[in-house]
Enzyme design. Sequence first.
Site, PDB file in Angstrom:
ATOM      1  CG  HIS A  39       7.435 -53.821 -30.324  1.00 31.82           C
ATOM      2  ND1 HIS A  39       7.053 -54.393 -29.145  1.00 31.82           N
ATOM      3  CD2 HIS A  39       8.453 -52.978 -30.007  1.00 31.82           C
ATOM      4  CE1 HIS A  39       7.813 -53.948 -28.161  1.00 31.82           C
ATOM      5  NE2 HIS A  39       8.661 -53.079 -28.650  1.00 31.82           N
ATOM      6  CG  HIS A  42       4.822 -50.856 -27.517  1.00 35.10           C
ATOM      7  ND1 HIS A  42       5.682 -50.941 -28.585  1.00 35.10           N
ATOM      8  CD2 HIS A  42       5.466 -50.145 -26.566  1.00 35.10           C
ATOM      9  CE1 HIS A  42       6.797 -50.293 -28.302  1.00 35.10           C
ATOM     10  NE2 HIS A  42       6.704 -49.807 -27.084  1.00 35.10           N
ATOM     11  CE  LYS A 154      13.969 -54.925 -24.019  1.00 32.82           C
ATOM     12  NZ  LYS A 154      13.984 -53.528 -24.290  1.00 32.82           N
ATOM     13  CB  ALA A 181       6.068 -59.357 -25.752  1.00 32.62           C
ATOM     14  CG  LEU A 189       8.717 -58.823 -29.065  1.00 31.40           C
ATOM     15  CD1 LEU A 189       7.231 -58.691 -29.420  1.00 31.40           C
ATOM     16  CD2 LEU A 189       9.491 -59.350 -30.267  1.00 31.40           C
TER      17      LEU A 189
END
Length: 287
Positions: A39, A42, A154, A181, A189
């Site tokens: 997504h 990445h 993340k 992100a 995400l």
Amino acid sequence: MVHKTPKIVRTVADLRAQVGAWRAAGERVALIPTMGALHQGHLSLIELGQTRAQRTVASVFVNPKQFAPHEDFDSYPRGEARDAELLASVGCDLMFAPGVDEMYAPGFSTTINLTGVSEPLEGAARPQFFGGVATVVTKLLIQSQADVAVFGEKDYQQLQVIRRVVRDLDLPVEIVGAPTARAEDGLALSSRNAYLTPEERAAAVALPNAIKAAAQAVAAGGRIDDAEEAAKTAILAAGFRQVDYVDIREAGDLSRLGPGPIGAAKGRILVAAWLGKTRLIDNMAVG
Ligand code: PAF
């Protein structure tokens, strides 16, 4: 949009040959390890890699060793053609997509196990997780001979675990952490967001909102234990069925902070919680 199809290699020998040729030509190489289901988060890691090196390699490997038997290894989203398309859209040079036998030959017997930073939080909730992550990432770093490797904040504890392994084993690679992100409403995400129903997706924003409020309360001088409790209450009130942890910890080694005000320490708030069948994690800086 850049549209350069990445070369796909499936063996360590082919990976080494390509990376070796680049390095012999004086080019720096960045590795971005992933489990696919790519997504925008990445892709932002690839783009950060491109600012640090002339060549980028994305590995796509759903690593069985970091899933417990009851976890989602079989149902984890997979789609190599789509992943290759997305890598092409940002001009990634090489996709390393090994099969399980290439990574773990029959008789494979070695595991990288850590203490300390790997033990609380995700380590307590998912006992085999960091052994599996540390083993596969160490292999990928050795296989690729990358100059730099990029990991998302993340998975903040994972990033700290990898930094520890690289220091402890003197692996000759620079580890770079990339900011999380987020979707427009603030949800981090994640490939696992694909599991959420529309109602769950709407409720999920309570997770970043709750830890942001807690981080702000502590930065303003509030007590750590009060902020953690308030975040937990808010997450459950939004419809999450269980909070595995919501913890404000020292940002580097993830040792305990609190229960009172944070003082001069640099903290990180980390959370894991279940929304229906989906386990979501998030984290933010505190102070
Ligand atoms: O963060 C991930 O996607 C995985 O844990 C990693 C680092 C690719 C290792 O399998």
